[in-house]
Write a protein that holds these residues in place. Structure first.
Motif, PDB file in Angstrom:
ATOM      1  N   LYS A  52      -5.790   8.170   2.577  1.00 50.63           N
ATOM      2  CA  LYS A  52      -5.471   9.482   2.010  1.00 50.63           C
ATOM      3  C   LYS A  52      -4.207   9.404   1.165  1.00 50.63           C
ATOM      4  CE  LYS A  52      -5.936  13.505   3.590  1.00 50.63           C
ATOM      5  NZ  LYS A  52      -5.772  14.767   4.333  1.00 50.63           N
ATOM      6  N   ALA A  53      -3.225   8.635   1.648  1.00 53.98           N
ATOM      7  CA  ALA A  53      -1.970   8.489   0.900  1.00 53.98           C
ATOM      8  C   ALA A  53      -2.182   7.701  -0.387  1.00 53.98           C
ATOM      9  CB  ALA A  53      -0.920   7.801   1.768  1.00 53.98           C
ATOM     10  N   ILE A  54      -3.082   6.729  -0.356  1.00 56.50           N
ATOM     11  CA  ILE A  54      -3.260   5.827  -1.495  1.00 56.50           C
ATOM     12  C   ILE A  54      -4.146   6.417  -2.581  1.00 56.50           C
ATOM     13  CG2 ILE A  54      -4.280   3.604  -2.185  1.00 56.50           C
ATOM     14  CD1 ILE A  54      -3.382   2.562   0.594  1.00 56.50           C
ATOM     15  N   ILE A  55      -5.276   6.987  -2.185  1.00 57.25           N
ATOM     16  CA  ILE A  55      -6.246   7.427  -3.193  1.00 57.25           C
ATOM     17  C   ILE A  55      -6.496   8.929  -3.181  1.00 57.25           C
ATOM     18  CG2 ILE A  55      -7.411   5.194  -3.229  1.00 57.25           C
ATOM     19  CD1 ILE A  55      -9.656   6.449  -1.552  1.00 57.25           C
ATOM     20  N   LEU A 112       4.491   1.644   3.923  1.00 58.33           N
ATOM     21  CA  LEU A 112       3.498   1.584   2.856  1.00 58.33           C
ATOM     22  C   LEU A 112       4.177   1.532   1.487  1.00 58.33           C
ATOM     23  CD1 LEU A 112       0.453   1.660   2.172  1.00 58.33           C
ATOM     24  CD2 LEU A 112       0.642   4.164   2.085  1.00 58.33           C
ATOM     25  N   CYS A 113       5.204   2.355   1.303  1.00 57.77           N
ATOM     26  CA  CYS A 113       5.939   2.361   0.030  1.00 57.77           C
ATOM     27  C   CYS A 113       6.564   1.003  -0.250  1.00 57.77           C
ATOM     28  CB  CYS A 113       7.026   3.438   0.054  1.00 57.77           C
ATOM     29  SG  CYS A 113       6.404   5.128  -0.011  1.00 57.77           S
ATOM     30  N   LEU A 114       7.145   0.390   0.770  1.00 56.49           N
ATOM     31  CA  LEU A 114       7.784  -0.905   0.575  1.00 56.49           C
ATOM     32  C   LEU A 114       6.759  -2.000   0.265  1.00 56.49           C
ATOM     33  CD1 LEU A 114      10.517  -0.743   3.357  1.00 56.49           C
ATOM     34  CD2 LEU A 114      10.863  -0.615   0.878  1.00 56.49           C
ATOM     35  N   SER A 115       5.580  -1.886   0.841  1.00 58.54           N
ATOM     36  CA  SER A 115       4.543  -2.882   0.534  1.00 58.54           C
ATOM     37  C   SER A 115       4.116  -2.767  -0.927  1.00 58.54           C
ATOM     38  CB  SER A 115       3.339  -2.714   1.467  1.00 58.54           C
ATOM     39  OG  SER A 115       2.568  -1.580   1.133  1.00 58.54           O
ATOM     40  N   TYR A 116       4.084  -1.537  -1.447  1.00 53.05           N
ATOM     41  CA  TYR A 116       3.736  -1.369  -2.857  1.00 53.05           C
ATOM     42  C   TYR A 116       4.910  -1.699  -3.772  1.00 53.05           C
ATOM     43  CZ  TYR A 116      -1.038   0.024  -2.308  1.00 53.05           C
ATOM     44  OH  TYR A 116      -2.387  -0.014  -2.039  1.00 53.05           O
ATOM     45  N   PRO A 153      -1.021  -4.796 -18.542  1.00 55.98           N
ATOM     46  CA  PRO A 153      -1.286  -3.380 -18.835  1.00 55.98           C
ATOM     47  C   PRO A 153      -2.321  -2.755 -17.905  1.00 55.98           C
ATOM     48  CG  PRO A 153      -1.174  -4.656 -20.864  1.00 55.98           C
ATOM     49  CD  PRO A 153      -1.218  -5.638 -19.745  1.00 55.98           C
ATOM     50  N   LEU A 154      -3.389  -3.503 -17.589  1.00 56.33           N
ATOM     51  CA  LEU A 154      -4.425  -2.981 -16.703  1.00 56.33           C
ATOM     52  C   LEU A 154      -3.916  -2.828 -15.281  1.00 56.33           C
ATOM     53  CD1 LEU A 154      -7.488  -5.064 -17.970  1.00 56.33           C
ATOM     54  CD2 LEU A 154      -7.003  -2.659 -18.427  1.00 56.33           C
ATOM     55  N   ASP A 155      -3.178  -3.840 -14.802  1.00 56.59           N
ATOM     56  CA  ASP A 155      -2.661  -3.786 -13.433  1.00 56.59           C
ATOM     57  C   ASP A 155      -1.598  -2.705 -13.286  1.00 56.59           C
ATOM     58  OD1 ASP A 155      -4.366  -5.821 -12.880  1.00 56.59           O
ATOM     59  OD2 ASP A 155      -2.845  -7.395 -12.723  1.00 56.59           O
ATOM     60  N   ALA A 156      -0.813  -2.489 -14.342  1.00 59.14           N
ATOM     61  CA  ALA A 156       0.198  -1.427 -14.291  1.00 59.14           C
ATOM     62  C   ALA A 156      -0.467  -0.062 -14.171  1.00 59.14           C
ATOM     63  CB  ALA A 156       1.080  -1.475 -15.536  1.00 59.14           C
ATOM     64  N   GLU A 157      -1.563   0.138 -14.901  1.00 66.29           N
ATOM     65  CA  GLU A 157      -2.281   1.412 -14.825  1.00 66.29           C
ATOM     66  C   GLU A 157      -2.864   1.626 -13.431  1.00 66.29           C
ATOM     67  OE1 GLU A 157      -5.804   3.858 -17.229  1.00 66.29           O
ATOM     68  OE2 GLU A 157      -5.476   1.716 -17.626  1.00 66.29           O
ATOM     69  N   SER A 158      -3.443   0.569 -12.857  1.00 63.56           N
ATOM     70  CA  SER A 158      -4.012   0.664 -11.516  1.00 63.56           C
ATOM     71  C   SER A 158      -2.925   0.923 -10.471  1.00 63.56           C
ATOM     72  CB  SER A 158      -4.756  -0.642 -11.190  1.00 63.56           C
ATOM     73  OG  SER A 158      -5.225  -0.634  -9.872  1.00 63.56           O
ATOM     74  N   LEU A 159      -1.809   0.218 -10.585  1.00 65.35           N
ATOM     75  CA  LEU A 159      -0.714   0.379  -9.625  1.00 65.35           C
ATOM     76  C   LEU A 159      -0.079   1.760  -9.737  1.00 65.35           C
ATOM     77  CD1 LEU A 159       0.968  -1.005  -7.456  1.00 65.35           C
ATOM     78  CD2 LEU A 159       2.366  -2.029  -9.265  1.00 65.35           C
ATOM     79  N   PHE A 161      -1.481   4.502 -10.552  1.00 65.35           N
ATOM     80  CA  PHE A 161      -2.400   5.449  -9.920  1.00 65.35           C
ATOM     81  C   PHE A 161      -2.016   5.685  -8.466  1.00 65.35           C
ATOM     82  CE2 PHE A 161      -6.210   6.193  -7.372  1.00 65.35           C
ATOM     83  CZ  PHE A 161      -6.858   7.215  -8.057  1.00 65.35           C
ATOM     84  N   ILE A 162      -1.608   4.614  -7.776  1.00 65.70           N
ATOM     85  CA  ILE A 162      -1.231   4.711  -6.359  1.00 65.70           C
ATOM     86  C   ILE A 162       0.228   5.136  -6.201  1.00 65.70           C
ATOM     87  CG2 ILE A 162      -0.916   3.376  -4.231  1.00 65.70           C
ATOM     88  CD1 ILE A 162      -3.280   1.632  -5.173  1.00 65.70           C
ATOM     89  N   LEU A 163       1.117   4.535  -6.973  1.00 63.80           N
ATOM     90  CA  LEU A 163       2.547   4.804  -6.820  1.00 63.80           C
ATOM     91  C   LEU A 163       2.856   6.293  -6.936  1.00 63.80           C
ATOM     92  CD1 LEU A 163       4.069   1.885  -8.929  1.00 63.80           C
ATOM     93  CD2 LEU A 163       3.946   2.048  -6.434  1.00 63.80           C
ATOM     94  N   LYS A 164       2.154   6.988  -7.830  1.00 66.19           N
ATOM     95  CA  LYS A 164       2.424   8.410  -8.041  1.00 66.19           C
ATOM     96  C   LYS A 164       2.032   9.256  -6.837  1.00 66.19           C
ATOM     97  CE  LYS A 164       0.306   8.823 -12.063  1.00 66.19           C
ATOM     98  NZ  LYS A 164      -0.129   9.402 -13.372  1.00 66.19           N
ATOM     99  N   ARG A 165       1.231   8.696  -5.940  1.00 66.26           N
ATOM    100  CA  ARG A 165       0.771   9.445  -4.777  1.00 66.26           C
ATOM    101  C   ARG A 165       1.650   9.221  -3.549  1.00 66.26           C
ATOM    102  NH1 ARG A 165      -4.714  10.934  -5.638  1.00 66.26           N
ATOM    103  NH2 ARG A 165      -5.501  10.066  -7.595  1.00 66.26           N
ATOM    104  N   LEU A 166       2.500   8.211  -3.593  1.00 69.82           N
ATOM    105  CA  LEU A 166       3.303   7.853  -2.425  1.00 69.82           C
ATOM    106  C   LEU A 166       4.586   8.673  -2.361  1.00 69.82           C
ATOM    107  CD1 LEU A 166       2.924   3.951  -2.485  1.00 69.82           C
ATOM    108  CD2 LEU A 166       1.504   5.659  -1.309  1.00 69.82           C
TER     109      LEU A 166
END
Length: 244
Positions: A52-55, A112-116, A153-159, A161-166
């Protein structure tokens, strides 16, 4: 043996699923990762708060384990949680709503935040490899730079997506600095390390926001780190210099 597995979705999708069942699909985050294979993504009850926190997702569905063909269920383990990838349709009669709070406590959110944050450190190193070897002579270093130029660029976009939710407010400065120090002592590059090449004294995380190769997504990650921790916190004395 578990009796149920779980699926996160939205209220709108849940209405359809409860009528028609679950079909393998390529989810939004999977597409950001460049995945094209279709799966049903499932998890255990204890891991729902992490997903729930991630996606995100405001509805949890419960699937009767008896409807699952174990031979077609693939389990993926991560440091704090796990998921299952399933390739067959799950009939509607095996699906029901699940109820519960399903939220992370502050300590687990901080972990979780530190792992990301470690994932951001890895992104920074690959960004540095991209910009350092971009103009190298044809050969392994140039090939590495070209690969990183496609990946970052692709990995930054994917990452992002999650970082903004944490909720990075769960990480206090003492825990942040301890985490960075321990990673550095283990020989890992972190966001606070120096980009040690002639003409640059930037920290690795600063490359994401200030280098000429920075993309809108890497710039947003840079701003997120500064907002979450402040420059003084992220500018912990570096243990390593990244000369890539």
């Amino acid at each position: 043996m578990r009796k149920y597995v779980y699926h996160l979705t939205t209220k709108e999708n849940a209405k359809r699923i409860l009528k028609e069942g679950l079909l393998p699909q390529c989810g939004e985050h999977s597409m950001l990762n460049g995945d094209t294979e279709k799966f049903i993504y499932l998890t255990d009850r204890k891991d729902i708060p992490y997903w729930k926190a991630i996606i995100g997702g405001d509805t949890i569905l419960r699937i009767d384990q008896s409807a699952i063909d174990e031979s077609k269920l693939e389990r993926w383990e991560y440091p704090q949680y796990a998921e299952y990838l399933y390739t067959e349709k799950i009939p509607a009669e095996a699906v029901s709503k699940a109820y519960g709070a399903f939220s992370l406590d502050r300590e687990k959110m901080a972990d979780l935040c530190l792992s990301y944050l470690d994932s951001v450190s890895n992104l920074c190193v690959r960004f540095a490899q991209w910009v350092t070897y971009e103009d190298a002579e044809p050969g392994p270093l140039k090939e590495r730079a070209d690969t990183r130029g496609r990946e970052v660029p692709l990995d930054a976009e994917s990452l992002l997506f999650i970082l903004k939710r944490l909720d990075f407010s769960a990480v206090d400065k003492k825990s942040l600095r301890r985490h960075l120090r321990e990673a550095g002592e283990d020989g890992e590059y972190t966001v606070c390390d120096r980009y040690d090449v002639p003409g640059s004294r930037m920290r690795l995380y600063e490359l994401l926001g200030k280098d000429s190769h920075a993309t809108p997504e890497t710039k947003e990650i840079y701003q997120l780190l500064v907002k979450a921790f402040g420059r003084r916190a992220v500018n912990y004395p570096p243990l390593n210099s990244c000369g890539v």
